[in-house]
Design a protein around this motif. Structure first.
Motif, PDB file in Angstrom:
ATOM      1  N   ALA A  91      22.097  -2.698  60.636  1.00  0.00           N
ATOM      2  CA  ALA A  91      23.308  -1.875  60.663  1.00  0.00           C
ATOM      3  C   ALA A  91      23.028  -0.504  61.253  1.00  0.00           C
ATOM      4  O   ALA A  91      23.837   0.035  62.026  1.00  0.00           O
ATOM      5  N   ASP A  92      21.881   0.079  60.936  1.00  0.00           N
ATOM      6  CA  ASP A  92      21.548   1.410  61.442  1.00  0.00           C
ATOM      7  C   ASP A  92      21.224   1.382  62.936  1.00  0.00           C
ATOM      8  O   ASP A  92      21.522   2.336  63.658  1.00  0.00           O
ATOM      9  N   VAL A  93      20.611   0.294  63.400  1.00  0.00           N
ATOM     10  CA  VAL A  93      20.369   0.142  64.843  1.00  0.00           C
ATOM     11  C   VAL A  93      21.704   0.036  65.574  1.00  0.00           C
ATOM     12  O   VAL A  93      21.929   0.700  66.595  1.00  0.00           O
ATOM     13  N   MET A  98      25.897   2.771  69.127  1.00  0.00           N
ATOM     14  CA  MET A  98      27.262   3.239  69.334  1.00  0.00           C
ATOM     15  C   MET A  98      27.358   4.764  69.244  1.00  0.00           C
ATOM     16  O   MET A  98      28.447   5.310  69.125  1.00  0.00           O
ATOM     17  N   HIS A  99      26.198   5.446  69.277  1.00  0.00           N
ATOM     18  CA  HIS A  99      26.158   6.914  69.214  1.00  0.00           C
ATOM     19  C   HIS A  99      26.795   7.440  67.927  1.00  0.00           C
ATOM     20  O   HIS A  99      27.456   8.491  67.918  1.00  0.00           O
ATOM     21  N   ARG A 100      26.578   6.691  66.843  1.00  0.00           N
ATOM     22  CA  ARG A 100      27.030   7.132  65.531  1.00  0.00           C
ATOM     23  C   ARG A 100      25.828   7.422  64.653  1.00  0.00           C
ATOM     24  O   ARG A 100      24.723   6.929  64.898  1.00  0.00           O
ATOM     25  N   GLN A 101      26.060   8.185  63.601  1.00  0.00           N
ATOM     26  CA  GLN A 101      25.004   8.433  62.633  1.00  0.00           C
ATOM     27  C   GLN A 101      24.799   7.182  61.775  1.00  0.00           C
ATOM     28  O   GLN A 101      25.770   6.588  61.301  1.00  0.00           O
ATOM     29  N   PRO A 102      23.550   6.753  61.568  1.00  0.00           N
ATOM     30  CA  PRO A 102      23.312   5.617  60.676  1.00  0.00           C
ATOM     31  C   PRO A 102      23.636   5.994  59.241  1.00  0.00           C
ATOM     32  O   PRO A 102      23.644   7.174  58.891  1.00  0.00           O
ATOM     33  N   GLY A 103      23.918   4.987  58.434  1.00  0.00           N
ATOM     34  CA  GLY A 103      24.178   5.270  57.026  1.00  0.00           C
ATOM     35  C   GLY A 103      25.157   4.320  56.369  1.00  0.00           C
ATOM     36  O   GLY A 103      25.233   4.248  55.139  1.00  0.00           O
ATOM     37  N   ASP A 104      25.915   3.566  57.172  1.00  0.00           N
ATOM     38  CA  ASP A 104      26.888   2.617  56.618  1.00  0.00           C
ATOM     39  C   ASP A 104      26.382   1.195  56.801  1.00  0.00           C
ATOM     40  O   ASP A 104      25.968   0.810  57.896  1.00  0.00           O
ATOM     41  N   ASP A 105      26.443   0.411  55.740  1.00  0.00           N
ATOM     42  CA  ASP A 105      26.054  -0.998  55.825  1.00  0.00           C
ATOM     43  C   ASP A 105      27.148  -1.803  56.524  1.00  0.00           C
ATOM     44  O   ASP A 105      28.313  -1.408  56.550  1.00  0.00           O
ATOM     45  N   LEU A 106      26.749  -2.928  57.095  1.00  0.00           N
ATOM     46  CA  LEU A 106      27.691  -3.852  57.718  1.00  0.00           C
ATOM     47  C   LEU A 106      27.908  -5.055  56.819  1.00  0.00           C
ATOM     48  O   LEU A 106      26.956  -5.563  56.220  1.00  0.00           O
TER      49      LEU A 106
END
Length: 202
Positions: A91-93, A98-106
């Protein structure tokens, strides 16, 4: 949960992929990555061949020029590298792609049940289940609509990453690398065989 992340672009090169896990800036890139919440290196990695086609498109602010995408509905093969990571790391990769900050699970339930799940309209927001390896699912991501993405030639820096990854992962010879890359849609007329061969030797 462990999953195999199937990479088919610059992440074929292990050192480049590890910037998504540990953070930092890859050689030739203009972007520094924050890294994953869990910075444990992949448990394993394997060479893999996917049934669809890799192509070059879009205009990357990180590399300049086109980058690799996957079209599951086109004829392949696509040479890939599968990394065994946690679902959280996957999820973090995906977030960093997508040029977003990691931190949310999928929530991977949809893709595991239906083999595809579109998270949104962004460049790498279509999740694909492309197989199973040693009991764990093999997942990748790409653009939701490959036909709508404009083809675009990659830069030398980006191609060098893919070349290094093909050699590392598949032990490809120079001729095999040339044949593979020259058959990729979007490579562009500026990358004729002799010029591409010069990049390999350089």
């Amino acid at each position: 949960m462990q999953v195999w992340y199937a990479s088919y672009g610059s992440n074929l090169r292990r050192d480049r992929f590890l910037h998504y896990i540990a953070g930092g800036r890859p050689e030739g890139a203009s972007r520094t990555y924050p890294g994953a919440r869990d910075r444990t290196p992949p448990v394993d990695d394997r060479p893999l061949t996917l049934p669809g086609a890799m192509f070059f498109g879009w205009e990357s602010p990180t590399w300049g020029g086109g980058i690799a995408f996957y079209n599951a509905d086109s004829e392949g093969p696509t040479l890939a590298r599968a990394y065994l990571v946690s679902d959280q790391q996957f999820a973090d990769v995906a977030a960093q792609e997508m040029h977003r900050q990691p931190g949310d699970d999928l929530d991977l339930g949809q893709v595991l049940e239906h083999s595809r799940h579109d998270l949104g309209p962004g460049r790498y927001e279509a999740l694909h289940l492309v197989g199973e390896l040693e009991g764990a699912p093999v997942l990748t991501f790409t653009t939701p609509d490959p036909a709508a993405l404009q083809l675009n030639s990659p830069t030398a820096a980006y191609l060098r990453m893919i070349v290094a990854g093909l050699r590392e992962t598949h032990g490809s010879s120079d001729d095999e690398v040339l044949d593979y890359l020259l058959a990729r849609p979007g490579l562009g007329d500026e990358w004729w065989r002799d010029r591409l061969a010069g990049l390999l030797s350089g």
